[in-house]
Design a protein around this motif. Structure first.
Motif, PDB file in Angstrom:
ATOM      1  N   PRO A  76     -35.115   7.578 -25.994  1.00  0.00           N
ATOM      2  CA  PRO A  76     -35.620   8.143 -27.247  1.00  0.00           C
ATOM      3  C   PRO A  76     -34.477   8.817 -28.022  1.00  0.00           C
ATOM      4  N   ILE A  77     -34.469   8.599 -29.320  1.00  0.00           N
ATOM      5  CA  ILE A  77     -33.497   9.252 -30.192  1.00  0.00           C
ATOM      6  C   ILE A  77     -34.273  10.320 -30.956  1.00  0.00           C
ATOM      7  N   THR A  78     -33.830  11.556 -30.830  1.00  0.00           N
ATOM      8  CA  THR A  78     -34.560  12.682 -31.408  1.00  0.00           C
ATOM      9  C   THR A  78     -34.507  12.656 -32.941  1.00  0.00           C
ATOM     10  N   PRO A  79     -35.515  13.241 -33.576  1.00  0.00           N
ATOM     11  CA  PRO A  79     -35.478  13.326 -35.042  1.00  0.00           C
ATOM     12  C   PRO A  79     -34.325  14.220 -35.483  1.00  0.00           C
ATOM     13  N   ARG A  80     -33.741  13.900 -36.619  1.00  0.00           N
ATOM     14  CA  ARG A  80     -32.608  14.689 -37.087  1.00  0.00           C
ATOM     15  C   ARG A  80     -32.431  14.522 -38.585  1.00  0.00           C
ATOM     16  N   ARG A  81     -31.645  15.395 -39.150  1.00  0.00           N
ATOM     17  CA  ARG A  81     -31.319  15.335 -40.572  1.00  0.00           C
ATOM     18  C   ARG A  81     -29.892  14.812 -40.676  1.00  0.00           C
ATOM     19  N   VAL A  82     -29.687  13.848 -41.564  1.00  0.00           N
ATOM     20  CA  VAL A  82     -28.355  13.275 -41.748  1.00  0.00           C
ATOM     21  C   VAL A  82     -27.936  13.409 -43.212  1.00  0.00           C
ATOM     22  N   LEU A  83     -26.649  13.467 -43.430  1.00  0.00           N
ATOM     23  CA  LEU A  83     -26.076  13.549 -44.759  1.00  0.00           C
ATOM     24  C   LEU A  83     -25.514  12.186 -45.124  1.00  0.00           C
ATOM     25  N   THR A  84     -25.904  11.678 -46.289  1.00  0.00           N
ATOM     26  CA  THR A  84     -25.382  10.402 -46.757  1.00  0.00           C
ATOM     27  C   THR A  84     -24.753  10.614 -48.136  1.00  0.00           C
ATOM     28  N   PHE A  85     -23.908   9.684 -48.537  1.00  0.00           N
ATOM     29  CA  PHE A  85     -23.287   9.733 -49.858  1.00  0.00           C
ATOM     30  C   PHE A  85     -23.570   8.436 -50.572  1.00  0.00           C
ATOM     31  N   ARG A  86     -24.011   8.558 -51.813  1.00  0.00           N
ATOM     32  CA  ARG A  86     -24.245   7.382 -52.645  1.00  0.00           C
ATOM     33  C   ARG A  86     -23.327   7.467 -53.845  1.00  0.00           C
ATOM     34  N   ALA A  87     -22.395   6.541 -53.948  1.00  0.00           N
ATOM     35  CA  ALA A  87     -21.439   6.536 -55.053  1.00  0.00           C
ATOM     36  C   ALA A  87     -22.149   6.179 -56.356  1.00  0.00           C
ATOM     37  N   SER A  88     -21.725   6.807 -57.454  1.00  0.00           N
ATOM     38  CA  SER A  88     -22.293   6.483 -58.760  1.00  0.00           C
ATOM     39  C   SER A  88     -21.779   5.116 -59.205  1.00  0.00           C
TER      40      SER A  88
END
Length: 98
Positions: A76-88
């Motif tokens: 099982p992979i635990t729930p988590r918050r991740v940061l992503t970047f979306r280029a304009s």
């Protein structure tokens, strides 16, 4: 094409120093303040948009089942918050034109 390098806080401060005329210490302080403000906003759950550059997005990932590639065992992979970047689109256009 340019050689691949790393843009550092000091590089940003130097650029501000040259273009705006602030002292090196004030320029570095400005860079630090901007980054600190961005980090604070992200830690409070806000997304950060830099117009013409891109958006830093927080995503909540649900719990899911993963697999150990070596053994094939499900884990099982635990729930988590991740940061992503979306280029304009403007940034994408500038990068692809060079």
């Amino acid at each position: 094409m340019r050689s691949v390098g790393t843009l550092t806080r000091a590089d940003l401060a130097e650029s501000i120093n040259r273009k705006v005329g602030l002292s090196r210490a004030d320029s570095l302080g400005m860079v630090e303040a901007i980054l600190r403000h961005m980090c604070q906003a992200l830690s409070e759950g806000e997304n950060v948009k830099v117009s013409g550059f891109g958006t830093f997005l927080l995503r909540d990932k649900a719990e899911r089942v993963g697999r150990n590639p070596k053994t094939g065992v499900e884990v099982p992979i635990t729930p988590r918050r991740v940061l992503t970047f979306r280029a304009s689109q403007m940034l994408k256009d500038r990068i692809c034109d060079e």
